[in-house]
Design a protein around this motif. Structure first.
Motif, PDB file in Angstrom:
ATOM      1  N   ALA A   1     -16.071  -0.678 -17.946  1.00 31.41           N
ATOM      2  CA  ALA A   1     -15.400   0.612 -18.121  1.00 31.41           C
ATOM      3  C   ALA A   1     -15.062   1.298 -16.813  1.00 31.41           C
ATOM      4  O   ALA A   1     -14.360   2.311 -16.814  1.00 31.41           O
ATOM      5  N   MET A   2     -15.532   0.764 -15.687  1.00 28.78           N
ATOM      6  CA  MET A   2     -15.318   1.418 -14.399  1.00 28.78           C
ATOM      7  C   MET A   2     -13.868   1.257 -13.949  1.00 28.78           C
ATOM      8  O   MET A   2     -13.311   0.160 -14.025  1.00 28.78           O
ATOM      9  N   PRO A   3     -13.220   2.323 -13.470  1.00 30.18           N
ATOM     10  CA  PRO A   3     -11.862   2.187 -12.931  1.00 30.18           C
ATOM     11  C   PRO A   3     -11.826   1.236 -11.743  1.00 30.18           C
ATOM     12  O   PRO A   3     -12.787   1.134 -10.986  1.00 30.18           O
ATOM     13  N   ALA A   4     -10.717   0.521 -11.622  1.00 23.42           N
ATOM     14  CA  ALA A   4     -10.452  -0.419 -10.532  1.00 23.42           C
ATOM     15  C   ALA A   4     -11.236  -1.710 -10.642  1.00 23.42           C
ATOM     16  O   ALA A   4     -10.924  -2.676  -9.949  1.00 23.42           O
TER      17      ALA A   4
ATOM     18  N   GLY B   1      -1.949   7.247 -11.935  1.00 22.92           N
ATOM     19  CA  GLY B   1      -3.180   6.532 -12.230  1.00 22.92           C
ATOM     20  C   GLY B   1      -3.616   5.648 -11.074  1.00 22.92           C
ATOM     21  O   GLY B   1      -4.812   5.599 -10.728  1.00 22.92           O
ATOM     22  N   LEU B   2      -2.677   4.951 -10.443  1.00 22.82           N
ATOM     23  CA  LEU B   2      -3.011   4.126  -9.278  1.00 22.82           C
ATOM     24  C   LEU B   2      -3.469   4.984  -8.104  1.00 22.82           C
ATOM     25  O   LEU B   2      -4.379   4.597  -7.351  1.00 22.82           O
ATOM     26  N   LEU B   3      -2.856   6.170  -7.965  1.00 25.15           N
ATOM     27  CA  LEU B   3      -3.234   7.062  -6.869  1.00 25.15           C
ATOM     28  C   LEU B   3      -4.677   7.537  -7.011  1.00 25.15           C
ATOM     29  O   LEU B   3      -5.473   7.459  -6.067  1.00 25.15           O
ATOM     30  N   VAL B   4      -5.038   8.028  -8.199  1.00 28.53           N
ATOM     31  CA  VAL B   4      -6.398   8.543  -8.388  1.00 28.53           C
ATOM     32  C   VAL B   4      -7.424   7.407  -8.376  1.00 28.53           C
ATOM     33  O   VAL B   4      -8.580   7.608  -7.970  1.00 28.53           O
ATOM     34  N   THR B   5      -7.024   6.205  -8.808  1.00 27.21           N
ATOM     35  CA  THR B   5      -7.936   5.069  -8.724  1.00 27.21           C
ATOM     36  C   THR B   5      -8.220   4.707  -7.272  1.00 27.21           C
ATOM     37  O   THR B   5      -9.363   4.390  -6.903  1.00 27.21           O
TER      38      THR B   5
ATOM     39  N   ILE C   1      -8.080   6.826  -4.777  1.00 33.33           N
ATOM     40  CA  ILE C   1      -8.939   7.904  -4.274  1.00 33.33           C
ATOM     41  C   ILE C   1     -10.378   7.694  -4.752  1.00 33.33           C
ATOM     42  O   ILE C   1     -11.341   7.960  -4.012  1.00 33.33           O
ATOM     43  N   PHE C   2     -10.534   7.202  -5.972  1.00 30.16           N
ATOM     44  CA  PHE C   2     -11.871   6.924  -6.512  1.00 30.16           C
ATOM     45  C   PHE C   2     -12.619   5.929  -5.625  1.00 30.16           C
ATOM     46  O   PHE C   2     -13.814   6.096  -5.350  1.00 30.16           O
ATOM     47  N   ILE C   3     -11.919   4.898  -5.159  1.00 31.12           N
ATOM     48  CA  ILE C   3     -12.557   3.917  -4.289  1.00 31.12           C
ATOM     49  C   ILE C   3     -12.814   4.500  -2.899  1.00 31.12           C
ATOM     50  O   ILE C   3     -13.878   4.282  -2.296  1.00 31.12           O
ATOM     51  N   LEU C   4     -11.859   5.273  -2.376  1.00 31.54           N
ATOM     52  CA  LEU C   4     -11.985   5.808  -1.023  1.00 31.54           C
ATOM     53  C   LEU C   4     -13.136   6.799  -0.893  1.00 31.54           C
ATOM     54  O   LEU C   4     -13.817   6.832   0.143  1.00 31.54           O
TER      55      LEU C   4
END
Length: 260
Positions: A29-32, A135-139, A141-144
Motif C-alpha cells: 500500500a506504500m506510495p512509490a 500524483g507523481l509530484l507528491v510521490t 516529494i514523499f520519497i525526498l
C-alpha cells in the motif's frame, strides 16, 4: 529439551510469518513501492526487512507474549489482522496522495481538458494527465522528505503497541481512514482552488467579450483563454502541492502513531 526447542522454533516461525505479513501489506500500500516495483523485488524487500526486524522483536517481546497458535484457523485469523494493520498504515498515506490528485480532476474538468486522460496504475482507472502529474509530484516529494522511513518507523511503533499476534481491531482505525479520506479531498480542493477561480474569471471575461462582440467566435476564443489561464495559474500554484502534502503527511503519521 527437544520438545522445548521445537516449541521455541515454531513460536518464532509463527512470529516470522506474522511480521512478514504486516510488513508485506505495508509495502503493497506504500506510495512509490506498491505500484511500479516488480513483485519479486517487493517480496525480496519484505523478506529482507523481516529478517532485520525479527531479532529485535524477538529480544524485546517476552516469551509469554509470543503468539500461541493452536490450529490453522487461529493462524489465518492472526494473519488477516496483521494484514489489516499493515494495510492501514499504507492506505492512510495513499489516501492523502489520491486526495491531492483531486486537484487535477477539478482543474481538468473546469478547463475542458477531460480528453487528456491517462491510466493511473494505482487505481487502474482513467485519470486526467494533470492529475497523474500531481500524483507523481507528491510521490517524489514523499520519497525526498523520507516518508518511507517515517512509515517504517510507524510500523515499528505498531509492533510496540500491538505485538504480533496480539492485534486488536477497534473503531478508531476506521475513523482514521475516514478522516484521512476527507483531509485528502480537502487538500486537493485547496490545491485546485486558485486554478478553478482563475478559470471562472476567464469564463466571465469571455462572457463579457461575447456580449460586446456578438459576431466573434466565442467558443474558440474561450477555449484559448481557458487554456492560457489554466497553464499560467497552475504553473504558479503547483509548487504548493509539496507544502500541502508535507504538512498533511506529518499530521497523518502522528495520528497513526496515536492509534497504538
Amino acid at each position: 529439551m527437544i520438545a522445548e526447542a521445537t516449541d521455541l522454533l515454531l513460536s518464532h516461525l509463527v512470529l516470522f510469518v506474522l511480521v512478514l505479513t504486516r510488513l508485506s501489506t505495508l509495502l503493497m500500500a506504500m506510495p512509490a513501492i506498491g505500484v511500479g516495483v516488480p513483485k519479486r523485488v517487493r517480496a525480496l524487500l519484505a523478506i529482507s526487512l523481516t529478517f532485520l526486524v525479527l531479532p529485535t522483536l524477538a529480544s524485546v517481546i517476552p516469551a509469554s507474549d509470543l503468539p500461541q497458535i493452536q490450529n490453522m484457523i487461529e493462524l489465518g485469523v492472526a494473519i488477516a489482522r496483521e494484514a489489516l494493520v499493515g494495510m492501514l498504515i499504507g492506505t492512510v498515506v495513499q489516501l492523502l496522495v489520491t486526495g491531492i490528485q483531486l486537484a487535477g480532476e477539478l482543474v481538468s474538468s473546469t478547463g475542458g481538458m477531460q480528453l487528456g486522460d491517462a491510466v493511473d496504475p494505482t487505481t487502474r482507472s482513467s485519470m486526467p494527465t494533470l492529475a497523474r502529474l500531481i500524483g507523481l509530484l507528491v510521490t517524489t516529494i514523499f520519497i525526498l522528505v523520507g516518508g518511507h522511513r517515517y512509515m517504517l518507523e510507524a510500523l515499528m511503533d505498531s509492533f510496540r503497541g500491538m505485538a504480533p499476534g496480539q492485534v486488536v481491531l477497534h473503531e478508531g482505525m476506521l475513523e482514521l481512514v475516514v478522516l484521512e479520506l476527507s483531509l485528502g479531498m480537502n487538500a486537493g480542493i485547496r490545491l485546485g482552488a486558485p486554478v478553478v477561480t482563475a478559470l471562472l474569471m476567464a469564463n466571465l471575461v469571455t462572457g463579457f467579450i461575447s456580449r460586446t462582440l456578438p459576431g466573434l467566435n466565442v467558443l474558440a476564443i474561450g477555449l484559448n483563454i481557458n487554456a492560457i489561464a489554466l497553464l499560467a495559474v497552475m504553473a504558479m500554484s503547483i509548487g504548493s502541492a509539496g507544502w500541502i502534502f508535507s504538512a498533511e503527511l506529518n499530521s497523518a503519521l502522528e495520528r497513526i502513531v496515536e492509534i497504538w
